[in-house]
Design a protein around this motif. Structure first.
Motif, PDB file in Angstrom:
ATOM      1  N   VAL A   1      36.178 -10.460   4.630  1.00 59.63           N
ATOM      2  CA  VAL A   1      36.951 -11.527   5.259  1.00 59.63           C
ATOM      3  C   VAL A   1      37.364 -12.576   4.235  1.00 59.63           C
ATOM      4  CG1 VAL A   1      36.840 -13.459   6.884  1.00 59.63           C
ATOM      5  CG2 VAL A   1      35.966 -11.223   7.554  1.00 59.63           C
ATOM      6  N   GLU A   2      36.420 -12.968   3.381  1.00 58.56           N
ATOM      7  CA  GLU A   2      36.695 -14.040   2.429  1.00 58.56           C
ATOM      8  C   GLU A   2      37.564 -13.594   1.259  1.00 58.56           C
ATOM      9  OE1 GLU A   2      32.885 -16.993   2.688  1.00 58.56           O
ATOM     10  OE2 GLU A   2      32.681 -15.225   1.423  1.00 58.56           O
ATOM     11  N   CYS A   3      37.350 -12.377   0.799  1.00 58.37           N
ATOM     12  CA  CYS A   3      37.987 -11.971  -0.458  1.00 58.37           C
ATOM     13  C   CYS A   3      38.752 -10.654  -0.381  1.00 58.37           C
ATOM     14  CB  CYS A   3      36.938 -11.823  -1.560  1.00 58.37           C
ATOM     15  SG  CYS A   3      35.767 -13.180  -1.691  1.00 58.37           S
TER      16      CYS A   3
ATOM     17  N   TRP B   1      45.188 -12.419  12.219  1.00 57.30           N
ATOM     18  CA  TRP B   1      43.933 -13.090  12.506  1.00 57.30           C
ATOM     19  C   TRP B   1      43.289 -13.677  11.260  1.00 57.30           C
ATOM     20  CZ3 TRP B   1      38.623 -12.975  11.842  1.00 57.30           C
ATOM     21  CH2 TRP B   1      37.871 -13.634  12.828  1.00 57.30           C
ATOM     22  N   ILE B   2      43.247 -12.916  10.166  1.00 52.31           N
ATOM     23  CA  ILE B   2      42.623 -13.416   8.940  1.00 52.31           C
ATOM     24  C   ILE B   2      43.352 -14.646   8.427  1.00 52.31           C
ATOM     25  CG2 ILE B   2      42.086 -12.879   6.535  1.00 52.31           C
ATOM     26  CD1 ILE B   2      40.257 -11.524   8.471  1.00 52.31           C
ATOM     27  N   ALA B   3      44.685 -14.613   8.468  1.00 54.27           N
ATOM     28  CA  ALA B   3      45.458 -15.783   8.040  1.00 54.27           C
ATOM     29  C   ALA B   3      45.130 -16.990   8.900  1.00 54.27           C
ATOM     30  CB  ALA B   3      46.953 -15.469   8.100  1.00 54.27           C
ATOM     31  N   ALA B   4      44.937 -16.757  10.206  1.00 54.70           N
ATOM     32  CA  ALA B   4      44.597 -17.861  11.098  1.00 54.70           C
ATOM     33  C   ALA B   4      43.232 -18.438  10.761  1.00 54.70           C
ATOM     34  CB  ALA B   4      44.634 -17.386  12.549  1.00 54.70           C
ATOM     35  N   VAL B   5      42.274 -17.561  10.435  1.00 54.36           N
ATOM     36  CA  VAL B   5      40.938 -18.030  10.071  1.00 54.36           C
ATOM     37  C   VAL B   5      40.996 -18.881   8.815  1.00 54.36           C
ATOM     38  CG1 VAL B   5      38.660 -17.299   9.290  1.00 54.36           C
ATOM     39  CG2 VAL B   5      39.760 -16.111  11.173  1.00 54.36           C
ATOM     40  N   ARG B   6      41.812 -18.452   7.857  1.00 51.45           N
ATOM     41  CA  ARG B   6      41.887 -19.167   6.578  1.00 51.45           C
ATOM     42  C   ARG B   6      42.674 -20.468   6.679  1.00 51.45           C
ATOM     43  NH1 ARG B   6      43.135 -13.784   2.912  1.00 51.45           N
ATOM     44  NH2 ARG B   6      40.969 -13.185   2.573  1.00 51.45           N
ATOM     45  N   CYS B   7      43.514 -20.591   7.700  1.00 49.97           N
ATOM     46  CA  CYS B   7      44.312 -21.803   7.856  1.00 49.97           C
ATOM     47  C   CYS B   7      43.413 -22.949   8.311  1.00 49.97           C
ATOM     48  CB  CYS B   7      45.423 -21.566   8.878  1.00 49.97           C
ATOM     49  SG  CYS B   7      46.389 -23.047   9.256  1.00 49.97           S
TER      50      CYS B   7
END
Length: 331
Positions: free
Chosen positions: A204-206, A214-220
């Motif tokens: 998820v992190e790297c 979804w991943i972009a949303a988590v990182r935002c």
């Protein structure tokens, strides 16, 4: 600095909500030639090579060599084969004899389960291949965006350079296998739970470079706060104004940013998360349908059932039956 910590906390909140419970684990000791087929299942599969080695193949990947200290996670439990060599015919894992060590830990021992070896040709001096295999159940629905985005196979070695926790856990597991001390299987099971979660966190992190979804949303920083809140309290009656306030923007700006990043409206995403949680309650926890409907704020069981079928594809009663079947199979 405070903003950075806040962003990391949002990701942490989401990952803290992700749990893997070990359904069963097995210490497998096999002498070449051998090959074992693992049928598709809903639970995730985990494999760690303690000594010797193995080859892995899935329907979507070619044969890949696994060396001592390697670990792989198949998050969706897809069909795959482990073998001492790619050309060995496989037998089903359920056909092998097992000896229970505790409630969910067993020993599997199989020698020459591939082609028949003429008498006198098998070299008993050759060290066996020792693996630690397990089945883990996510607390997430199979349709959860995090699970659907994961690759079929997640290799710990590919993520080891990005998360210092991964190689440390691999080394600890390798030591436990090598020492073979009393209680090693139980300790390996707990280490496997942590390692599987660490593999997912590192991915998820790297490891995932998707710029949308979804991943972009988590990182935002802003939308991630909203996603974390929805997953933390799926039973809450979330509205667009409430979510916009969390993000700190107007309703229109929030709705536009959320839809652009996630590919669906806030209301639709909230409805999906609610139904994912409902299926987990009904299928895994045995919750009554009426109780789940009331807990999620529906006025009637009928309206809840319609919403459930619209999102999941079948009525909640089917999930209850499915949960009973899986519970019976586990027993």
């Amino acid at each position: 600095m405070n903003d950075f910590l806040s962003d990391r906390d949002q990701l942490t909140e989401i990952l803290l909500g992700l749990r893997l419970d070990g359904v069963e684990y097995g210490r497998c000791v096999m002498r070449a030639p051998w090959a074992v087929a693992f049928p598709a299942q809903r639970a995730a599969r985990f494999h760690f090579v303690g000594s010797g080695g193995s080859w892995l193949r899935t329907p979507s990947t070619d044969w890949k060599r696994l060396n001592p200290g390697d670990a792989v996670l198949l998050p969706r439990g897809s069909f795959h084969i482990l073998a001492s060599a790619p050309d060995v015919p496989a037998v089903d894992i359920d056909s092998l004899a097992r000896v229970a060590v505790s409630d969910n830990i067993y020993l599997v021992g199989a020698e020459n389960i591939g082609p028949a070896v003429p008498s006198g040709e098998a070299d008993s001096a050759v060290p066996p291949d020792v693996m630690f295999c397990g089945a883990l159940r996510f607390n997430l629905d199979p349709l959860h965006p995090l699970l659907t985005m994961m690759p079929d196979v997640m290799h710990a070695g590919d993520l080891a350079t990005r998360d210092v926790t991964v190689p440390a856990l691999l080394e600890a597991m390798e030591r436990e296998v090598a020492l073979d001390r009393i209680g090693a299987c139980g300790i390996l099971a707990r280490l496997a739970d942590v390692l599987a979660a660490s593999i997912i966190r590192a991915w998820v992190e790297c490891g995932c470079s998707d710029s949308t979804g979804w991943i972009a949303a988590v990182r935002c920083p802003k939308i991630g706060k909203v996603i974390a809140a929805i997953h933390a309290q799926p039973e809450r009656d979330w509205s667009v104004p409430m979510l916009a306030d969390l993000m700190g923007s107007s309703r229109s700006s929030f709705a536009e940013a959320f839809t652009r990043t996630m590919g669906e409206s806030p209301a639709k995403y909230v409805a999906k998360v609610k139904m994912f949680q409902a299926r987990h309650w009904i299928a895994n926890d045995g919750m009554r349908i009426a109780v789940a409907a009331d807990r999620l704020g529906y006025d009637s069981e009928a309206s809840f059932s319609r919403a459930f079928k619209r999102v999941i594809g079948h009525p909640p009663s089917a999930s209850r039956v499915d949960g009973r079947v899986r519970a019976g199979a586990t027993a």
